[in-house]
Design a protein around this motif. Structure first.
Motif, mmCIF file in Angstrom:
data_model
loop_
_atom_site.group_PDB
_atom_site.id
_atom_site.type_symbol
_atom_site.label_atom_id
_atom_site.label_comp_id
_atom_site.label_asym_id
_atom_site.label_seq_id
_atom_site.Cartn_x
_atom_site.Cartn_y
_atom_site.Cartn_z
ATOM 1 N N ASN A 193 37.988 34.063 30.104
ATOM 2 C CA ASN A 193 37.267 35.157 29.671
ATOM 3 C C ASN A 193 36.756 35.772 31.078
ATOM 4 O O ASN A 193 36.569 36.928 31.187
ATOM 5 C CB ASN A 193 35.901 34.784 29.086
ATOM 6 C CG ASN A 193 36.259 34.118 27.743
ATOM 7 O OD1 ASN A 193 37.392 34.465 27.061
ATOM 8 N ND2 ASN A 193 35.515 33.501 26.912
ATOM 9 N N GLU A 194 36.596 35.022 32.140
ATOM 10 C CA GLU A 194 36.176 35.660 33.449
ATOM 11 C C GLU A 194 37.130 36.532 33.982
ATOM 12 O O GLU A 194 36.682 37.773 34.567
ATOM 13 C CB GLU A 194 35.825 34.466 34.544
ATOM 14 C CG GLU A 194 35.251 34.807 35.700
ATOM 15 C CD GLU A 194 35.275 33.959 36.979
ATOM 16 O OE1 GLU A 194 34.703 33.821 37.733
ATOM 17 O OE2 GLU A 194 35.695 32.537 36.488
ATOM 18 N N VAL A 195 38.348 36.326 33.859
ATOM 19 C CA VAL A 195 39.568 37.164 34.540
ATOM 20 C C VAL A 195 39.450 38.346 33.555
ATOM 21 O O VAL A 195 39.833 39.468 33.805
ATOM 22 C CB VAL A 195 40.881 36.394 34.375
ATOM 23 C CG1 VAL A 195 41.894 37.396 34.745
ATOM 24 C CG2 VAL A 195 40.824 35.173 35.422
ATOM 25 N N LEU A 196 39.403 38.232 32.116
ATOM 26 C CA LEU A 196 39.416 39.210 31.160
ATOM 27 C C LEU A 196 38.276 40.387 31.695
ATOM 28 O O LEU A 196 38.399 41.463 31.500
ATOM 29 C CB LEU A 196 39.211 38.848 29.926
ATOM 30 C CG LEU A 196 40.522 38.295 29.220
ATOM 31 C CD1 LEU A 196 40.026 37.466 27.726
ATOM 32 C CD2 LEU A 196 41.549 39.263 29.013
ATOM 33 N N GLU A 197 36.944 39.745 31.957
ATOM 34 C CA GLU A 197 36.010 40.652 32.284
ATOM 35 C C GLU A 197 36.066 41.533 33.503
ATOM 36 O O GLU A 197 35.789 42.766 33.791
ATOM 37 C CB GLU A 197 34.649 39.821 32.094
ATOM 38 C CG GLU A 197 34.277 39.597 30.876
ATOM 39 C CD GLU A 197 33.404 38.098 30.732
ATOM 40 O OE1 GLU A 197 32.811 37.945 31.805
ATOM 41 O OE2 GLU A 197 33.605 37.604 29.710
ATOM 42 N N GLN A 198 36.492 40.458 34.586
ATOM 43 C CA GLN A 198 36.597 41.340 35.823
ATOM 44 C C GLN A 198 37.868 41.815 36.447
ATOM 45 O O GLN A 198 38.019 42.854 36.984
ATOM 46 C CB GLN A 198 36.552 40.075 36.863
ATOM 47 C CG GLN A 198 35.058 39.325 36.920
ATOM 48 C CD GLN A 198 35.136 38.122 37.990
ATOM 49 O OE1 GLN A 198 36.020 37.874 38.736
ATOM 50 N NE2 GLN A 198 33.844 37.566 37.840
ATOM 51 N N HIS A 199 38.885 41.745 35.588
ATOM 52 C CA HIS A 199 40.264 42.214 35.828
ATOM 53 C C HIS A 199 41.127 42.544 34.571
ATOM 54 O O HIS A 199 42.142 42.453 34.484
ATOM 55 C CB HIS A 199 41.238 41.350 36.817
ATOM 56 C CG HIS A 199 40.519 40.864 37.756
ATOM 57 N ND1 HIS A 199 40.253 41.342 39.089
ATOM 58 C CD2 HIS A 199 40.051 39.482 38.250
ATOM 59 C CE1 HIS A 199 39.491 40.699 40.052
ATOM 60 N NE2 HIS A 199 39.499 39.421 39.496
#
Length: 281
Positions: A193-199
């Motif tokens: 999720n963190e990658v989906l949100e940031q990149h």
């Protein structure tokens, strides 16, 4: 360059990723996509997503849905392989077991809890009308561990993708006594999720590139010979596998997800149904 870590099993399904990396397609758009083979399979990849050791996993559908239900902070961004995975059910070549009914209350070799080899043994037990609560497991980590466990009578049977285990059957290490196809599309692409949100743009570019390759994959000249030599397969077996295998370039639809959740609930693989938004991007 944006570095993104990705993991998957060292199997023929994932050759399109390697071709894109080798051809510099991700690099051309400023992405350093770092692939790691995970022979231990889905259980290990779920753990790597949780521990932030990888950003993306090409992973078995049932395994990641179970793990997201149990708190893994990742989402499925699309289906990777639309067709079912055909699991071979194997015993040691010299085993006393001859048929599926013989192995009803015997010991299952699995790569780890929550892996495909674990969850599909439950699906198979249900198909056979066995009591799933009587299944007992021996954790073997990898296919090599399964060879050792079955050969030395530490476990009785092992379920793994039929084509990848064919060389072991041909060599007389394993004997296949049955098959069990997944009742759903077998592989998905999951992203933290963190990658989906940031990149989000980077994830979108990665999917665009891999989807162009998978759409054209079967048309690559002599791809059957390339696969046969890379994965120690007979040419006719690979040709059969290519006919059966269908890559996807789309997200899972709600109806398919609901059917999978219902099935996993019934099998007590999951204990609750999360809303679609918690599982699918």
């Amino acid at each position: 360059m944006k570095t993104i870590k990705i993991v998957g099993v060292p199997e023929h399904f994932n050759l399109p990723w390697h071709l894109c990396i080798e051809d510099g397609e991700f690099e051309a758009v400023g992405i350093d996509l770092q692939w790691t083979d995970i022979p231990e399979g889905t259980g290990k990849m779920c753990q790597m997503l949780r521990n932030r050791e990888t950003d993306i996993a090409v992973i078995l559908t049932e395994g990641i849905i179970k793990d997201i239900t149990e708190g893994n902070q990742s989402k499925i961004v699309q289906v990777f392989i639309q067709s079912p995975l055909i699991w071979g059910i194997h015993v040691a070549a010299k085993s006393k077991f001859k048929t599926l009914s013989d192995i009803e209350n015997s010991r299952v070799a699995i790569s780890r809890m929550g892996s495909g080899s674990h969850l599909m043994s439950i699906v198979n037990a249900e198909h056979q009308n066995w009591n799933t609560e009587k299944l007992s497991y021996e954790i073997v980590n990898t296919i090599d561990g399964a060879v050792e466990a079955l050969t030395n009578d530490k476990a009785d049977y092992f379920m793994w993708e039929r084509f990848m285990t064919q060389p072991l059957v041909d060599e007389g290490v394993f004997r296949r006594i049955g098959e069990c196809p997944t009742p759903w599309p077998c592989f998905v692409i999951a992203v933290r999720n963190e990658v989906l949100e940031q990149h989000p743009k980077v994830v979108e570019q990665i999917l665009d590139i891999i989807n162009i390759t998978t759409e054209e994959f079967k048309m690559i000249p002599s791809i059957d010979r390339t696969l046969a030599s890379k994965f120690n397969q007979k040419l006719d077996a690979i040709q059969e596998w290519l006919k059966l295998t269908q890559w996807s370039q789309k997200q899972m639809n709600e109806l398919t997800l609901d059917k999978i959740l219902e099935r996993l609930l019934k099998l007590q693989i999951i204990d609750k149904k999360l809303p679609k938004e918690a599982i699918l991007k």
